[in-house]
Design a protein around this motif. Structure first.
Motif, PDB file in Angstrom:
ATOM      1  N   TYR B 100       0.828  -1.199   0.019  1.00 24.60           N
ATOM      2  CA  TYR B 100       0.067  -0.131  -0.004  1.00 24.60           C
ATOM      3  C   TYR B 100       0.829   1.285   0.049  1.00 24.60           C
ATOM      4  CZ  TYR B 100      -3.912  -2.825   0.997  1.00 24.60           C
ATOM      5  OH  TYR B 100      -5.129  -4.098   0.961  1.00 24.60           O
ATOM      6  N   ILE B 101       2.223   1.007   0.319  1.00 26.57           N
ATOM      7  CA  ILE B 101       3.168   2.250   0.536  1.00 26.57           C
ATOM      8  C   ILE B 101       3.497   2.392  -0.961  1.00 26.57           C
ATOM      9  CG2 ILE B 101       5.468   3.113   1.345  1.00 26.57           C
ATOM     10  CD1 ILE B 101       4.916   1.056   3.290  1.00 26.57           C
ATOM     11  N   ALA B 102       3.322   3.634  -1.674  1.00 24.87           N
ATOM     12  CA  ALA B 102       3.648   4.182  -2.843  1.00 24.87           C
ATOM     13  C   ALA B 102       3.479   3.026  -4.197  1.00 24.87           C
ATOM     14  CB  ALA B 102       5.002   4.851  -2.684  1.00 24.87           C
ATOM     15  N   HIS B 103       4.695   3.198  -4.875  1.00 25.62           N
ATOM     16  CA  HIS B 103       4.774   2.105  -6.105  1.00 25.62           C
ATOM     17  C   HIS B 103       6.180   1.573  -6.000  1.00 25.62           C
ATOM     18  CE1 HIS B 103       1.419   5.077  -6.940  1.00 25.62           C
ATOM     19  NE2 HIS B 103       2.309   5.660  -6.954  1.00 25.62           N
ATOM     20  N   SER B 104       6.279   0.385  -6.732  1.00 21.37           N
ATOM     21  CA  SER B 104       7.419  -0.202  -6.738  1.00 21.37           C
ATOM     22  C   SER B 104       8.780   0.425  -6.830  1.00 21.37           C
ATOM     23  CB  SER B 104       7.179  -1.410  -8.065  1.00 21.37           C
ATOM     24  OG  SER B 104       8.566  -2.066  -8.047  1.00 21.37           O
ATOM     25  N   ALA B 105       8.793   1.426  -7.804  1.00 19.16           N
ATOM     26  CA  ALA B 105      10.196   2.338  -7.980  1.00 19.16           C
ATOM     27  C   ALA B 105      10.419   2.792  -6.761  1.00 19.16           C
ATOM     28  CB  ALA B 105       9.986   3.084  -9.208  1.00 19.16           C
ATOM     29  N   ILE B 106       9.298   3.193  -5.885  1.00 18.45           N
ATOM     30  CA  ILE B 106       9.672   4.163  -4.810  1.00 18.45           C
ATOM     31  C   ILE B 106      10.029   3.214  -3.605  1.00 18.45           C
ATOM     32  CG2 ILE B 106       8.336   5.690  -3.114  1.00 18.45           C
ATOM     33  CD1 ILE B 106       7.269   6.818  -5.587  1.00 18.45           C
ATOM     34  N   ARG B 107       9.495   2.081  -3.406  1.00 21.35           N
ATOM     35  CA  ARG B 107       9.521   1.089  -2.455  1.00 21.35           C
ATOM     36  C   ARG B 107      11.142   0.423  -2.686  1.00 21.35           C
ATOM     37  NH1 ARG B 107       4.130  -0.448  -3.310  1.00 21.35           N
ATOM     38  NH2 ARG B 107       4.924  -2.437  -4.550  1.00 21.35           N
ATOM     39  N   ASN B 108      11.514   0.495  -3.837  1.00 22.51           N
ATOM     40  CA  ASN B 108      12.826  -0.128  -4.151  1.00 22.51           C
ATOM     41  C   ASN B 108      14.077   0.926  -3.413  1.00 22.51           C
ATOM     42  OD1 ASN B 108      12.212  -2.178  -5.591  1.00 22.51           O
ATOM     43  ND2 ASN B 108      12.269  -1.154  -7.735  1.00 22.51           N
ATOM     44  N   ARG B 109      13.492   2.019  -3.226  1.00 16.03           N
ATOM     45  CA  ARG B 109      14.669   2.938  -2.494  1.00 16.03           C
ATOM     46  C   ARG B 109      14.224   3.475  -0.954  1.00 16.03           C
ATOM     47  NH1 ARG B 109      19.583   3.332  -4.210  1.00 16.03           N
ATOM     48  NH2 ARG B 109      19.574   5.582  -3.524  1.00 16.03           N
ATOM     49  N   GLY B 110      12.941   3.557  -0.966  1.00 16.46           N
ATOM     50  CA  GLY B 110      12.617   4.118   0.483  1.00 16.46           C
ATOM     51  C   GLY B 110      12.889   3.225   1.426  1.00 16.46           C
ATOM     52  N   THR B 111      13.109   3.871   2.645  1.00 16.47           N
ATOM     53  CA  THR B 111      13.522   3.038   3.804  1.00 16.47           C
ATOM     54  C   THR B 111      12.802   2.915   4.948  1.00 16.47           C
ATOM     55  OG1 THR B 111      14.836   4.816   5.097  1.00 16.47           O
ATOM     56  CG2 THR B 111      15.811   3.685   3.152  1.00 16.47           C
ATOM     57  N   LEU B 112      12.626   2.057   5.992  1.00 19.11           N
ATOM     58  CA  LEU B 112      11.787   2.063   7.129  1.00 19.11           C
ATOM     59  C   LEU B 112      12.392   3.339   8.002  1.00 19.11           C
ATOM     60  CD1 LEU B 112       9.388   0.788   8.572  1.00 19.11           C
ATOM     61  CD2 LEU B 112      10.912  -0.677   9.738  1.00 19.11           C
ATOM     62  N   GLY B 113      13.588   3.434   8.019  1.00 20.53           N
ATOM     63  CA  GLY B 113      14.286   4.747   8.838  1.00 20.53           C
ATOM     64  C   GLY B 113      13.690   5.987   8.390  1.00 20.53           C
ATOM     65  N   GLY B 114      13.870   5.958   7.212  1.00 19.11           N
ATOM     66  CA  GLY B 114      13.199   7.381   6.521  1.00 19.11           C
ATOM     67  C   GLY B 114      11.846   7.785   6.791  1.00 19.11           C
ATOM     68  N   SER B 115      10.916   6.644   6.716  1.00 16.32           N
ATOM     69  CA  SER B 115       9.317   6.825   6.987  1.00 16.32           C
ATOM     70  C   SER B 115       9.368   7.354   8.589  1.00 16.32           C
ATOM     71  CB  SER B 115       8.804   5.659   6.624  1.00 16.32           C
ATOM     72  OG  SER B 115       7.478   5.903   7.054  1.00 16.32           O
ATOM     73  N   VAL B 116      10.024   6.444   9.207  1.00 16.11           N
ATOM     74  CA  VAL B 116       9.869   6.907  10.649  1.00 16.11           C
ATOM     75  C   VAL B 116      10.397   8.191  11.125  1.00 16.11           C
ATOM     76  CG1 VAL B 116      10.899   6.443  12.894  1.00 16.11           C
ATOM     77  CG2 VAL B 116       9.869   4.479  11.522  1.00 16.11           C
TER      78      VAL B 116
END
Ligand SMILES: Cc1cc2nc3c(=O)[nH]c(=O)nc-3n(C[C@H](O)[C@H](O)[C@H](O)COP(=O)(O)OP(=O)(O)OC[C@H]3O[C@@H](n4cnc5c(N)ncnc54)[C@H](O)[C@@H]3O)c2cc1C
Ligand code: FES
Ligand code: FES
Lengths: 159, 284
Positions: B100-116
């Motif tokens: 449910y978080i964004a799209h594949s290309a964004i999940r390939n880079r985005g981090t859990l620590g960044g979201s937190v």
């Protein structure tokens, strides 16, 4: 203050060494420094998907990556898509299904579609739609794009 | 637009990164997946003097089991979480929510620590981490502390993190994976940020709600835990419509925050819809 850095990047199987301004985005490096204008820039904030390309086997938004972060990476842009296998099949299927009109979204769309198929994506229109939900197309209404990807997922590579 | 000029640092280990973060009073920002910070820089909402790229720090990239909890390094990307056997085995709730978080290309880079660290009120993971009783580890050059996820988020893009600290890991007790969970979010399009959403967990394999957690997101300045809804459900059967209705009614009275397109009343209504559907979709 202009901070620069020298990087070595493999783009479409060719190695380039360049000195770049650290604030330059990967997409601008590819287009302006390397002359690879096949990848398109839309929104520059990750929303439209026009700049999507392959870095080390994964799709990324090249407007959200700095050129310096591509140091040591392998990039494949639309110019480097092979003329065989799934990539070729996908290109043919896009043409056959009229899945592009102005073509602005097509490089990013193909990159996302290729990732879907390479990861074993199934011939399921709902799943295909979900996978390309991050790529805007302002022309086709998506139906033809979904059909094009669906056909390749269903029929695989001919011959 | 393009970002303004900055000085770029690429430390190879955590202590060098922490030292850089400490070094002076310029505007210094850590760069994780860049999936939120880069847009902010391209729009010049963020104009750091120094950017500290965390992508070379290997010690922040692991998922390990340490005694009775799972330690997730802050630089673990969504796509890596999704593929981790440890996460698949222990936290199916996380696996369920990631798509449910964004799209594949964004999940390939985005981090859990960044979201937190970002603490976007519409983000899914902060609320999920609260239901899982996670704690956030923060390190500076001279100390390390751990903060419960529920106390970590303070407001819109605001956390208890100090500017000389990095989020180094997210730690989740293995035992806190609930037996049942439900998740629902209202979005305009798959992958968009939620307009409203709910996570519900219950720690019981039997027929009754037990140790229930209800957290709403995208409807206020930070994840909203609703103790009254939890109390209404606890001890009652999963199909008891009266207690479910009571839990949904208990959402009223909390303070909701409007966004660009939806006022407080809409947010409250959509929060209730989300909670109802999350409970209706309980699985596990
Ligand atoms: C089109 C689009 C759609 C999106 N949709 C969603 C969505 O539906 N749900 C959702 O949750 N997110 C969504 N996102 C955001 C995405 O999940 C981000 O990746 C995430 O919020 C931030 O992670 P990051 O690793 O990219 O962090 P970055 O963008 O690199 O950093 C975010 C902020 O946190 C700080 N920071 C990062 N790491 C640390 C650290 N270890 N310690 C201290 N500070 C740190 C940075 O300085 C910055 O201020 C979307 C993004 C885009 C572009
Ligand atoms: S230009 Fe990169 S996503 Fe729009
Ligand atoms: S073909 Fe024009 S945007 Fe897709």
């Amino acid at each position: 203050m202009v901070d620069t850095k020298t990087i070595t990047v493999t783009v479409n199987n060719e190695e380039y060494t360049s000195t770049v301004n650290v604030r330059k985005n990967l997409i601008d490096y590819l287009r302006e420094d390397l002359g690879l204008t096949g990848s398109h820039v839309g929104c520059e904030h990750g929303v439209c998907g026009a700049c999507t390309l392959d870095m080390n086997g994964q799709t990324v938004r090249s407007c959200l990556i700095l050129a310096v972060q591509a140091d040591g990476m392998e990039i494949t842009t639309i110019e480097g898509l092979p003329s065989e296998g799934i990539a070729e099949e996908l290109k043919k299927s896009f043409a056959k299904n009229n899945a592009l009109q102005c073509g602005y979204c097509t490089p990013g769309m193909l990159s996302s579609a290729l990732e879907y198929l390479n990861n074993g994506g199934r011939a399921n229109k709902e799943e295909i739609r979900r996978h390309i939900s991050g790529n805007y197309c302002r022309c086709t209404g998506y139906q033809a794009i979904v059909e094009a990807i669906y056909d390749v997922a269903e029929n695989g590579v001919s011959k | 637009m393009k970002s303004s000029a900055f000085q770029y640092e690429l430390p190879e280990d955590l202590s060098s990164a922490l030292k850089l973060l400490n070094s002076n009073d310029l505007d210094i920002l850590p760069l994780a997946g860049g999936q939120s910070l880069m847009p902010m820089m391209n729009f010049r909402v963020a104009q750091p003097d120094i950017l500290i790229d965390l992508n070379k720090i290997d010690s922040l990239k692991n998922i390990t089991i340490e005694g009775d909890y799972v330690r997730i390094g802050s630089m673990v990307r969504y796509c890596e979480l999704e593929q981790s056997e440890i996460i698949q085995k222990h936290f199916p709730l996380i696996i369920h929510v990631i798509p449910y978080i964004a799209h594949s290309a964004i999940r390939n880079r985005g981090t859990l620590g960044g979201s937190v660290s970002l603490a976007d009120p519409a983000a899914e993971m902060p609320s999920v981490l609260i239901t899982l009783n996670a704690s956030i580890e923060l390190s500076s050059s001279n100390s390390t502390r751990s903060v419960n996820a529920e106390d970590f988020f303070k407001g819109i893009f605001e956390t208890v993190r100090k500017s000389n600290e990095l989020v180094t890991s997210i730690n989740i007790p293995v035992s806190s994976m609930p037996k049942k969970f439900g998740f629902y979010e209202v979005t305009r399009r798959h992958g968009d940020y939620a307009i409203a959403g709910a996570v519900v967990t219950s720690d019981n394999g039997q027929d009754n709600f037990n140790d229930t957690r209800v957290v709403l997101f995208a409807v206020s300045t930070k994840p909203m835990r609703v103790p009254k809804s939890e109390a209404a459900l606890n001890g009652n059967n999963f199909n008891n419509q009266d207690s479910i209705n009571e839990a949904i009614d208990a959402v009223t009275g909390n303070s909701f925050e409007r966004d660009l397109h939806n006022d407080e009343t809409t947010k409250e209504t959509l929060a209730k819809v989300s909670l109802k559907r999350a409970i209706g979709g309980l699985n596990g």
